[in-house]
Design a protein around this motif. Sequence first.
Motif, short mmCIF file in Angstrom:
data_model
loop_
_atom_site.label_atom_id
_atom_site.label_comp_id
_atom_site.label_asym_id
_atom_site.label_seq_id
_atom_site.Cartn_x
_atom_site.Cartn_y
_atom_site.Cartn_z
N GLU A 1 -13.57 35.39 -37.97
CA GLU A 1 -13.40 36.74 -38.51
C GLU A 1 -12.07 37.36 -38.11
OE1 GLU A 1 -15.73 41.08 -38.46
OE2 GLU A 1 -16.55 39.35 -37.39
N LEU A 2 -11.62 37.15 -36.88
CA LEU A 2 -10.40 37.80 -36.40
C LEU A 2 -9.14 37.19 -37.00
CD1 LEU A 2 -8.96 39.76 -34.46
CD2 LEU A 2 -9.01 37.94 -32.73
N THR A 3 -9.04 35.87 -36.96
CA THR A 3 -7.77 35.22 -37.33
C THR A 3 -7.76 34.67 -38.75
OG1 THR A 3 -8.54 33.07 -36.50
CG2 THR A 3 -7.45 34.55 -34.93
N GLY A 4 -8.92 34.50 -39.37
CA GLY A 4 -8.97 33.89 -40.69
C GLY A 4 -8.88 32.38 -40.66
N LEU A 5 -8.78 31.78 -39.47
CA LEU A 5 -8.75 30.32 -39.37
C LEU A 5 -10.17 29.77 -39.50
CD1 LEU A 5 -6.32 29.80 -36.34
CD2 LEU A 5 -5.76 29.88 -38.76
N TYR A 6 -10.27 28.44 -39.66
CA TYR A 6 -11.57 27.81 -39.61
C TYR A 6 -12.19 28.06 -38.23
CZ TYR A 6 -10.39 25.25 -43.87
OH TYR A 6 -10.05 24.91 -45.14
N ASN A 7 -13.53 28.12 -38.19
CA ASN A 7 -14.20 28.42 -36.93
C ASN A 7 -14.72 27.15 -36.25
OD1 ASN A 7 -16.44 27.74 -38.42
ND2 ASN A 7 -17.13 29.84 -38.71
N ARG A 8 -15.43 27.36 -35.15
CA ARG A 8 -15.94 26.24 -34.35
C ARG A 8 -16.91 25.39 -35.17
NH1 ARG A 8 -15.30 24.79 -28.69
NH2 ARG A 8 -16.43 22.82 -28.55
N LYS A 9 -17.74 26.05 -35.98
CA LYS A 9 -18.74 25.32 -36.77
C LYS A 9 -18.06 24.30 -37.67
CE LYS A 9 -22.48 26.09 -40.14
NZ LYS A 9 -21.90 25.27 -41.20
N LEU A 10 -17.04 24.74 -38.41
CA LEU A 10 -16.37 23.80 -39.32
C LEU A 10 -15.63 22.73 -38.52
CD1 LEU A 10 -14.93 24.18 -42.67
CD2 LEU A 10 -13.32 23.34 -40.98
N PHE A 11 -15.05 23.12 -37.39
CA PHE A 11 -14.35 22.15 -36.55
C PHE A 11 -15.28 21.02 -36.13
CE2 PHE A 11 -13.47 20.85 -32.13
CZ PHE A 11 -12.28 20.18 -32.33
N GLU A 12 -16.50 21.39 -35.67
CA GLU A 12 -17.45 20.36 -35.24
C GLU A 12 -17.85 19.46 -36.41
OE1 GLU A 12 -18.22 19.72 -32.29
OE2 GLU A 12 -17.45 21.48 -31.24
N GLU A 13 -18.04 20.06 -37.59
CA GLU A 13 -18.42 19.26 -38.76
C GLU A 13 -17.31 18.28 -39.13
OE1 GLU A 13 -19.30 22.07 -41.77
OE2 GLU A 13 -21.25 22.66 -40.92
N LYS A 14 -16.07 18.77 -39.15
CA LYS A 14 -14.96 17.94 -39.61
C LYS A 14 -14.62 16.83 -38.62
CE LYS A 14 -14.38 19.71 -43.57
NZ LYS A 14 -14.68 18.89 -44.76
N ARG A 15 -14.74 17.11 -37.33
CA ARG A 15 -14.37 16.06 -36.39
C ARG A 15 -15.39 14.91 -36.41
NH1 ARG A 15 -16.08 16.08 -30.84
NH2 ARG A 15 -17.61 17.70 -30.32
N VAL A 16 -16.65 15.25 -36.78
CA VAL A 16 -17.65 14.20 -36.97
C VAL A 16 -17.42 13.48 -38.31
CG1 VAL A 16 -20.11 13.72 -37.28
CG2 VAL A 16 -19.36 15.33 -35.51
N GLU A 17 -17.17 14.29 -39.34
CA GLU A 17 -16.98 13.73 -40.68
C GLU A 17 -15.77 12.79 -40.74
OE1 GLU A 17 -15.40 15.53 -44.88
OE2 GLU A 17 -16.90 16.70 -43.79
N LEU A 18 -14.71 13.11 -40.01
CA LEU A 18 -13.47 12.32 -40.07
C LEU A 18 -13.41 11.21 -39.03
CD1 LEU A 18 -11.00 15.28 -40.61
CD2 LEU A 18 -11.77 13.63 -42.32
N THR A 19 -14.52 11.02 -38.30
CA THR A 19 -14.55 9.96 -37.31
C THR A 19 -14.29 8.60 -37.97
OG1 THR A 19 -16.13 11.17 -35.93
CG2 THR A 19 -15.99 8.79 -35.60
N GLY A 20 -13.43 7.81 -37.36
CA GLY A 20 -13.10 6.50 -37.91
C GLY A 20 -11.89 6.51 -38.82
N GLN A 21 -11.41 7.69 -39.17
CA GLN A 21 -10.22 7.80 -40.01
C GLN A 21 -9.00 8.04 -39.13
OE1 GLN A 21 -10.65 10.46 -43.35
NE2 GLN A 21 -12.86 10.11 -43.45
N ASP A 22 -7.81 7.85 -39.73
CA ASP A 22 -6.57 8.11 -39.00
C ASP A 22 -6.37 9.61 -38.87
OD1 ASP A 22 -5.94 5.45 -38.67
OD2 ASP A 22 -4.86 5.32 -40.56
N THR A 23 -6.61 10.15 -37.69
CA THR A 23 -6.45 11.58 -37.46
C THR A 23 -5.79 11.81 -36.11
OG1 THR A 23 -8.66 11.74 -36.48
CG2 THR A 23 -8.48 12.21 -38.83
N ALA A 24 -5.23 13.01 -35.98
CA ALA A 24 -4.72 13.47 -34.70
C ALA A 24 -5.42 14.79 -34.38
CB ALA A 24 -3.21 13.67 -34.74
N MET A 25 -5.82 14.95 -33.12
CA MET A 25 -6.44 16.21 -32.69
C MET A 25 -5.48 16.89 -31.72
SD MET A 25 -10.20 16.98 -31.10
CE MET A 25 -10.98 16.34 -32.58
N ILE A 26 -5.20 18.17 -32.01
CA ILE A 26 -4.27 18.96 -31.20
C ILE A 26 -5.03 20.15 -30.63
CG2 ILE A 26 -2.10 20.22 -31.20
CD1 ILE A 26 -1.34 18.64 -33.73
#
Length: 449
Positions: free
Chosen positions: A292-317
């Motif tokens: 709500e404050l920043t307009g960025l994706y929140n923790r919920k979407l972050f958790e979903e995406k890091r599971v969904e993208l498991t096994g793919q070429d990704t970088a986490m910062i």
Amino acid sequence: MKIKITYVFLIFLILLAVISSILLVSSYRANKNVASMQEITNEYIAGQSSINEMREISDYLTEKCRDYIVTGKVDDAEAFFREIQVDKHREQALKSVEQYGKETEIYTSLEGALKASNELADVECYAMRLASESYGISPSDISDELAEVQLTRQDMALDKAAQLEKSRNMVFDEDYEAKKAEIWSGVYGSIDNLLKDTRDRQIGSYQTVQRLLKRDNVLLILLLLLTIAMVLTTARMVVIPLRNSSAFIRKNQSLPVRGSAEYMYLAESYNKMLASTQRHNEILSYEVTHDELTGLYNRKLFEEKRVELTGQDTAMIMVDVDYFKDVNDTYGHATGDEILKKVAGILLSSFRFEDYVCRIGGDEFAIIMVQMRPDLKNVILTKIESIRESLAIKDDLPKVTLSIGVAFSGDEDNADDSDGLYKKADAALYEAKERGRDGYAFYEDIDKQ
């Protein structure tokens, strides 16, 4: 009085023909309405895509303007003015929704977004003109429109370094971001009204289908009374599926695809419409996936995406604002919120549209970069330096620094483990803090130590 069975049979045949004819007409109308519902959905998908193009092109112009100001690359400026003067995708997006009427909120909201985008483009042109003076680039070599921009006397009197600094501030300050938010608000308002218009039209068609189905039920009961064969066939192929469908509809569930061909067609069309509506409702549920404050994706979407993208070429910062608690204690939470929004804006503008920039805690941010391998480490280094430079630009807010930790997927330890990548990025962040903060660390570097 004797009644010949022939006459009775003839009456039955006549009743059967009449009822069958009515059923055929009713089925045709139902199928037509179902097709209409699908057409409405297709129109919605096309309309939403056109409306979203307004935001995407606005972001594209911002990117090209900022790139030119930061790097002085003429190609970026030429791409900016090619979109403004030749391609004109924003104007095309507005024209695509004229079909809904220029008096509708669908049109007026998007028109407001275009107006805000044009106002922002004026600011960007002026900033690019300043940057051209600083870099010693002739504006006419880029665009006649840029050459026509007149700088104020005060700005012409500035030295080149001051001109460049002012041009950068113009496209990164709060007024600029507020105008960007105005564009997004217009786009999302147009989408919301498009969804409402689509829903109203679909409900009208759906209610017509329901009325036709109720009429079919009555006719089917009459057919059941005519012959045992019709009873058995109709009960199995039409009545039972129709009776059961109401329960699924009330629960907002997909209809089972079994029964008569007509019903199967209806069920498949309804299921497609339901699935499409649910998908788009999820997309439009902005508050569910965004902070709500920043307009960025929140923790919920972050958790979903890091599971969904498991096994793919990704970088986490992983990114933390250094000593943020001290900032809140010293300057107050309102100032702290403004700093978080500033950091969020810098992060969002620094990464690609397909990357996931998230706020996962108070002063904690995380970015998942897709299609990113360890051999592309320099890409991330460049972005980190750009972020730190942008954060160092002076404004009215207290100066803050960032600690950054980076980890790549793809190694044997965490190729299929989303927690493994998260822990490694967090470990890299911890290392950056241990080194004194205001810096960054790559897990692969500390792993080799």
